[in-house]
Each structure stands twice: as C-alpha cells, then as structure tokens.
Write an enzyme that holds these catalytic residues in place. Structure first.
Site, PDB file in Angstrom:
ATOM      1  N   SER A  21     -38.352  50.473 -36.082  1.00 55.47           N
ATOM      2  CA  SER A  21     -38.450  50.739 -34.644  1.00 55.47           C
ATOM      3  C   SER A  21     -39.583  51.713 -34.323  1.00 55.47           C
ATOM      4  O   SER A  21     -40.001  52.509 -35.165  1.00 55.47           O
ATOM      5  CB  SER A  21     -37.153  51.343 -34.125  1.00 55.47           C
ATOM      6  OG  SER A  21     -36.059  50.526 -34.446  1.00 55.47           O
TER       7      SER A  21
HETATM    8  N1  SAH Z   1     -33.104  51.087 -38.908  1.00 54.56           N
HETATM    9  C1  SAH Z   1     -34.222  50.355 -39.460  1.00 54.56           C
HETATM   10  C2  SAH Z   1     -34.696  49.276 -38.519  1.00 54.56           C
HETATM   11  C3  SAH Z   1     -34.160  48.020 -38.985  1.00 54.56           C
HETATM   12  S1  SAH Z   1     -34.475  46.531 -38.116  1.00 54.56           S
HETATM   13  C4  SAH Z   1     -35.329  51.261 -39.876  1.00 54.56           C
HETATM   14  O1  SAH Z   1     -35.260  52.474 -39.631  1.00 54.56           O
HETATM   15  O2  SAH Z   1     -36.286  50.782 -40.499  1.00 54.56           O
HETATM   16  C5  SAH Z   1     -32.838  45.896 -38.167  1.00 54.56           C
HETATM   17  C6  SAH Z   1     -32.278  45.595 -39.522  1.00 54.56           C
HETATM   18  O3  SAH Z   1     -30.945  45.135 -39.331  1.00 54.56           O
HETATM   19  C7  SAH Z   1     -33.018  44.505 -40.299  1.00 54.56           C
HETATM   20  O4  SAH Z   1     -33.432  45.005 -41.524  1.00 54.56           O
HETATM   21  C8  SAH Z   1     -31.958  43.417 -40.439  1.00 54.56           C
HETATM   22  O5  SAH Z   1     -32.053  42.708 -41.654  1.00 54.56           O
HETATM   23  C9  SAH Z   1     -30.664  44.198 -40.346  1.00 54.56           C
HETATM   24  N2  SAH Z   1     -29.463  43.439 -39.958  1.00 54.56           N
HETATM   25  C10 SAH Z   1     -29.349  42.438 -39.072  1.00 54.56           C
HETATM   26  N3  SAH Z   1     -28.081  42.005 -38.991  1.00 54.56           N
HETATM   27  C11 SAH Z   1     -27.357  42.770 -39.859  1.00 54.56           C
HETATM   28  C12 SAH Z   1     -25.980  42.798 -40.257  1.00 54.56           C
HETATM   29  N4  SAH Z   1     -25.081  41.961 -39.744  1.00 54.56           N
HETATM   30  N5  SAH Z   1     -25.610  43.724 -41.167  1.00 54.56           N
HETATM   31  C13 SAH Z   1     -26.499  44.582 -41.718  1.00 54.56           C
HETATM   32  N6  SAH Z   1     -27.809  44.587 -41.392  1.00 54.56           N
HETATM   33  C14 SAH Z   1     -28.241  43.690 -40.469  1.00 54.56           C
END
Ligand code: SAH
Length: 218
Positions: A70
């Site tokens: 993000s």
């Molecule tokens: N917090 C992260 C941003 C991640 S983007 C950072 O600081 O870099 C969102 C993430 O959520 C992605 O990596 C995606 O694979 C994950 N995601 C999506 N659905 C999910 C689920 N049901 N359980 C766990 N992770 C999930």
C-alpha cells in the site's frame, strides 16, 4: 569537513523522513508512535529491487503475484485509526511484503499475520526475521477464519478488499477492539470501515475511500 556517516543499509533515511513529513504528517497523521515507526522501518527493503528508488513515493508498488504494497500514507492512516498500544495483540490478514506488519510490530506487543500466497508468505517471514522482528508470527493460509488459537485480538487489520466482513474476524475481536477493513467490490473503489466492539455491540464507521487488491478465498 568530514561527511555524515550514513550506513549503507540506510541510504534512504533522509528520503524516508521527508516522506513522513510531506505525505503523512502533512495529511494529518499525528500519533507519535506511528510517525516514529514510519520513520524507522526501511520500506525499500520490502519491495522488489527494481522499484527500490520509488520506495518512498506517494503510491502503492507491485510486490509480485499481482499484489501490491500500500501507499505509505494509507499504511500510516490505517495504523493510527487502530489506536495501537504497547500491550496489544494484533492480527493482520494480507501479509504481502510484511511492511504493515513491521510498522505494527514497532508499536504493539505481538503481531499475527496471515497471507494466502505461499511465496509471499515465505518471503515476508524471512524478511521480517532478517530485520529482527521477533514479535511477528506469519502463517500461510486463507485468512477468512482468522487465527482462533490466539484470539481475541485488540487490533485486526485486513489489507485486502472484502465484499463483506468475514464473521470470524468480528468474533475474534476483543472487547474494545478495533478492526479496519476495506469493504466493497474488488474492481471498484472500496469504503475503508472501522469496526469497534463495545459490550459485545458492533459499531461501524466509514472512514474514507480506498482501492485495495481483492480478498481471495482458497
Ligand atoms: N499488508 C501488505 C499489503 C498486502 S496486499 C503489505 O504491507 O505489503 C494484500 C495481500 O492480501 C496480498 O498479498 C494478498 O495475497 C493477500 N490476501 C488476499 N486474500 C487473502 C486471504 N483470504 N487471506 C490472507 N491473505 C489474503
């Protein structure tokens, strides 16, 4: 005159501090611990090398597997809204790069973070260990069910957009706990919602509009 010694690992320090001032403090984030954490955590070590020079810019960046880290401001804003405290236990769904987990780990007692893409989960786990975060525990699974063994959580943060808030996450929120989650259709702009639990009652507040990658299911 001798130059200032800037360790190689932190050649981005002044850029990072400027990012905090111009993108985060300027937009109204004023929680001192959130500001300190954003100044400290080396965001450039959480993204692919090819984007290193853009690490402190005002937008999200790709981290592989179609996922993104993000925008810095959004990370700071979501963290502030959660009112993190030093004794708290936090759950994150969507570890991604591990950056948000690291920011939380600077402030709270323990962070449990779940990622659905195994490669990202492994990379983030290794990265966080290498950086010395001993209070972050990662696991690879669909985060829909939360992490019942360690519930309840004072803080829950979901960093992927869900059409509906997963009920297990609401159930795993502690009394006076705070949950922040983007809610809405994956291809659209979503509403960032703050859910609080008081005397077993749930309150929902719409904070702002955001655009997150979709919450997936295995
Ligand atoms: N917090 C992260 C941003 C991640 S983007 C950072 O600081 O870099 C969102 C993430 O959520 C992605 O990596 C995606 O694979 C994950 N995601 C999506 N659905 C999910 C689920 N049901 N359980 C766990 N992770 C999930």
């Amino acid at each position: 005159m001798a130059g200032l010694f800037i360790p190689q690992s932190d050649k981005f320090e002044s850029i990072r501090h400027r990012m905090v001032k111009t993108q985060i403090v300027a937009r109204g984030v004023n929680n001192a611990e959130v500001i300190e954490a954003m100044k400290k955590v080396p965001r450039h070590l959480f993204i692919p090398k090819e984007y290193e020079d853009e690490a402190y810019n005002d937008y999200p960046l790709p981290i592989g597997h179609g996922q993104t880290i993000s925008q810095p401001y959004i990370v700071a804003y979501m963290t502030e809204v959660l009112k993190p405290g030093s004794k708290m236990k936090a759950l994150e769904i969507g570890t991604g790069s591990g950056y948000q987990a690291a920011i939380l780990a600077e402030i709270v007692n323990k962070v449990y973070t779940i990622e659905i893409v195994p490669e990202l989960a492994k990379e983030a786990d290794e990265r966080l260990k290498k950086l010395g975060y001993k209070n972050v525990i990662c696991k690879y699974v669909d985060g829909y069910q939360g992490w019942p063994e360690f519930a309840p959580f004072d803080i829950i943060i979901v960093t992927a957009a869900a059409e509906k808030i997963p009920q297990p996450l609401i159930d795993q929120l502690a009394e006076n706990g705070r949950l922040v989650i983007p809610v809405g259709a994956p291809s659209a702009v979503q509403e960032l919602q703050l859910i609080t639990k008081k005397k077993e009652k749930i309150e929902t507040k719409n904070l702002t509009f955001v655009r997150f990658v979709p919450f997936k299911r295995l």
